[in-house]
Design an enzyme around this catalytic site. Sequence first.
Site, mmCIF file in Angstrom:
data_model
loop_
_atom_site.group_PDB
_atom_site.id
_atom_site.type_symbol
_atom_site.label_atom_id
_atom_site.label_comp_id
_atom_site.label_asym_id
_atom_site.label_seq_id
_atom_site.Cartn_x
_atom_site.Cartn_y
_atom_site.Cartn_z
ATOM 1 N N CYS A 4 -20.357 -21.455 0.438
ATOM 2 C CA CYS A 4 -19.940 -22.004 1.737
ATOM 3 C C CYS A 4 -20.755 -21.293 2.813
ATOM 4 O O CYS A 4 -20.648 -20.064 2.965
ATOM 5 C CB CYS A 4 -18.444 -21.793 1.977
ATOM 6 N N HIS B 120 0.840 -1.198 0.000
ATOM 7 C CA HIS B 120 0.000 0.000 0.000
ATOM 8 C C HIS B 120 0.880 1.254 0.000
ATOM 9 O O HIS B 120 0.586 2.247 -0.660
ATOM 10 C CB HIS B 120 -0.905 0.041 1.237
ATOM 11 N N LYS C 222 1.025 -12.611 5.865
ATOM 12 C CA LYS C 222 0.963 -12.641 7.323
ATOM 13 C C LYS C 222 1.442 -13.994 7.841
ATOM 14 O O LYS C 222 2.149 -14.077 8.829
ATOM 15 C CB LYS C 222 -0.502 -12.444 7.738
ATOM 16 N N CYS D 61 -18.635 -19.447 5.536
ATOM 17 C CA CYS D 61 -18.082 -18.140 5.147
ATOM 18 C C CYS D 61 -19.176 -17.186 4.673
ATOM 19 O O CYS D 61 -18.907 -15.991 4.500
ATOM 20 C CB CYS D 61 -17.099 -18.290 3.994
ATOM 21 N N LYS E 287 6.380 -14.184 -1.620
ATOM 22 C CA LYS E 287 5.198 -13.336 -1.559
ATOM 23 C C LYS E 287 5.069 -12.825 -0.125
ATOM 24 O O LYS E 287 5.319 -13.568 0.832
ATOM 25 C CB LYS E 287 3.991 -14.210 -1.916
ATOM 26 N N CYS F 161 -13.846 -25.708 0.869
ATOM 27 C CA CYS F 161 -13.586 -24.318 1.259
ATOM 28 C C CYS F 161 -12.240 -24.272 1.988
ATOM 29 O O CYS F 161 -12.001 -25.068 2.904
ATOM 30 C CB CYS F 161 -14.704 -23.836 2.183
HETATM 31 N N1 MSP Z 1 -10.285 -2.313 -2.524
HETATM 32 C C1 MSP Z 1 -9.646 -2.791 -3.689
HETATM 33 C C2 MSP Z 1 -9.331 -1.676 -4.661
HETATM 34 C C3 MSP Z 1 -10.512 -0.854 -5.081
HETATM 35 S S1 MSP Z 1 -10.024 0.473 -6.085
HETATM 36 C C4 MSP Z 1 -11.424 1.080 -6.697
HETATM 37 C C5 MSP Z 1 -8.337 -3.481 -3.333
HETATM 38 N N2 MSP Z 1 -7.788 -3.178 -2.154
HETATM 39 S S2 MSP Z 1 -6.404 -3.787 -1.580
HETATM 40 O O1 MSP Z 1 -6.294 -3.322 -0.221
HETATM 41 O O2 MSP Z 1 -6.320 -5.184 -1.790
HETATM 42 O O3 MSP Z 1 -5.287 -3.033 -2.369
HETATM 43 C C6 MSP Z 1 -4.721 -3.556 -3.528
HETATM 44 C C7 MSP Z 1 -3.619 -2.604 -3.955
HETATM 45 O O4 MSP Z 1 -2.656 -2.452 -2.894
HETATM 46 C C8 MSP Z 1 -2.803 -3.046 -5.139
HETATM 47 O O5 MSP Z 1 -3.416 -2.787 -6.370
HETATM 48 C C9 MSP Z 1 -1.556 -2.214 -4.926
HETATM 49 O O6 MSP Z 1 -1.827 -0.897 -5.231
HETATM 50 C C10 MSP Z 1 -1.354 -2.337 -3.426
HETATM 51 N N3 MSP Z 1 -0.614 -3.544 -3.087
HETATM 52 C C11 MSP Z 1 -0.975 -4.490 -2.171
HETATM 53 N N4 MSP Z 1 0.026 -5.421 -2.085
HETATM 54 C C12 MSP Z 1 1.026 -5.116 -2.928
HETATM 55 C C13 MSP Z 1 2.317 -5.632 -3.170
HETATM 56 N N5 MSP Z 1 2.779 -6.716 -2.578
HETATM 57 N N6 MSP Z 1 3.100 -4.963 -4.034
HETATM 58 C C14 MSP Z 1 2.717 -3.807 -4.640
HETATM 59 N N7 MSP Z 1 1.511 -3.287 -4.416
HETATM 60 C C15 MSP Z 1 0.589 -3.975 -3.693
HETATM 61 O O7 MSP Z 1 -7.846 -4.242 -4.151
#
Ligand code: MSP
Length: 640
Positions: free
Chosen positions: A127, A22, A299, A130, A296, A144
């Site tokens: 499921c 993020h 957690k 869930c 990857k 699941c």
């Molecule tokens: N809520 C949706 C997005 C809705 S937008 C209209 C979502 N959220 S998320 O919390 O899963 O965020 C995904 C985004 O977080 C990725 O597209 C990226 O921007 C960022 N990332 C999360 N993990 C990441 C990595 N390991 N590496 C790079 N960016 C990543 O999907």
Amino acid sequence: MATPFYITTPIYYVNARPHLGHAYTTIAADVVRRFHAMSSDRTYFLTGTDEHGDKIVRAAKKENCTPREYVDKISGLFQNLWPELNISNDAFIRTTNPAHMAVVETILQRIYDSGDIYFSEYEGLYCFGCERFYTERELVDGCCPDHQTPPETIKESNYFFKMGRYQQWLIDHIETHPDFIRPERYKNEVLAFLREPLGDLCISRPKSRLKWGITLPFDHDYVTYVWFDALLNYISALGYPDGERYQTFWPVAQHIVAKDILKPHGIYWPIMLKAAGLPIYQHLNVHGYWNVDQSKMSKSIGNVIEPLEMKNIYGLDAFRFFLMRDMAFGLDSSFSEEALVQRINADLANDLGNLFSRVLSMAHKYFGGVIPEPDPAVEKEMDLGLEENSRTAIKAFSAAMDVFAFHKGLAAVWEFITHMNKYVDVTAPWTLAKNKAARKQLETVIYNLLEGLRIISGLIYPVMPDTAVTMQKHLGMTGEDKFYKLERLNAWRGITPGVKLRKSVSLFPRVDPEKKKQVPEAVAAPAKPAKPIKPEIGIDDFAKVDLRVATVVSCQPVPRAKKLLQLEVDLGETRTIVSGIAGNYAPDELVGKQVIVVANLKPVKLMGVLSKGMLIAANDVSGVTVATLDKPVTPGTPLS
Ligand code: MSP
């Protein structure tokens, strides 16, 4: 006035704490926002949180709180983190905002009225544990993954969005706007999806199964599901449908996302906009994934990187720099602290930090800290092309940053830093200083170097805003709040002769790559009997030893002497010191650090090199450790 600019990040799910991924996307958005502020007066930067859906309801249940309490708490973590990372967002949208929810209802109703949303029965694998449907691919051995029980096939009626109607339109749009989705690999991926017929998108959940969502305006027994809610944040945050912000910024919208959400952004979203009769966004910028030490981030593996921890250990600007420099935008990258430390020591402490402290120290030494006046005739005669190099760097930097190639943009700046370092070596100001007749040359050289530093401070501003401001202040440009404007950087001779500079400072202390490992080892080492304390002395005896703070400017091995390093240090004047630390330090390891020197020790010749002073160091079981200072201090300051 230059074109306005609008950038968005994904809105993050609030089912997990913010982590490196993020932080990367949000810092990247901040960097482009700041880059566009270099040429435009109007930028808008949006981030936020995605708060509806069954993922969130389940996460709240786990924590024994209501969805509302839960989303407030986790959204708060994101909102509090961003200022810590110097994120300059203009707004923070939450999908639970009533204004956002109203926009979702308006758009849903509009698309429903135009006949692109229909009601139908859906059959899927459900499921009950869930309370959700699973796709075949999500199951593990047909069960699941959470409950290890086989899901049941159930039928449910839902609302669907007819995407197929717009499939050909989208293919044409992508083909006529080749950089609509970039880098190209992701455009090709979307076009590959579009080679297969597009299924319709299920956009609802019955309230009997999920209440935590936005009620459909045309059927109050249903809520909308996931993407129809989330994607619309990009326009609801601008005050759609009225308002100047929407009018100004929506036509120039650009999104940044990672590859995980390419399909919703590259396919559902443009089709939703088209179906609602709204203009399509300008660019979708897609980056790869950060893995950690090649795995990857997860957690369960326990390798989740906390952005605040990185900031606290290495400093915010160094962390931001590393993320932007090490990932080629679009490709995956692997995060490791070793790589981060290497970047800090090589690019920041050595190349940039060293150049900055060297030039400032020379300006103080030769001109009493006042910016000298360059001489046009001398400039012409020397013709070393620094001005030209700066223009090349600005051009390459701008072209790269414009297409989110941050690593290339920074490489262009570092090429200029290399030119600057070479310029110091070639012009050798210390030699010019010895020759009175070369005064004009010296003035011109130091002026040009200070001018180059001014340009560097502007170019690093998007990635390292705090360091840029520190550099500016030390260059005596305190009153300039728009120092990073491209037109200012393109106008050579922007730094004003006669202005007083601040004292030199170490921008980036070097990081000991072994530090984290070394500390516990040293503590665990068996205690050696301490040497007896020497006989008492009076304060007058101590006062005879002149201890000074010195910045290590450069360091090299002494030929044929395994144990010795030859250091150039700045303690108000530049001195050579030979020290027996080669077994414990690589030559570039101390460069940029501040050390303590016995300044009035009688000079001695060691292996043919005259050493004027001695470094203070400790010698224990783990070897020699040079004493350094934990905060920057003006070189030459006495210790008492
Ligand atoms: N809520 C949706 C997005 C809705 S937008 C209209 C979502 N959220 S998320 O919390 O899963 O965020 C995904 C985004 O977080 C990725 O597209 C990226 O921007 C960022 N990332 C999360 N993990 C990441 C990595 N390991 N590496 C790079 N960016 C990543 O999907």
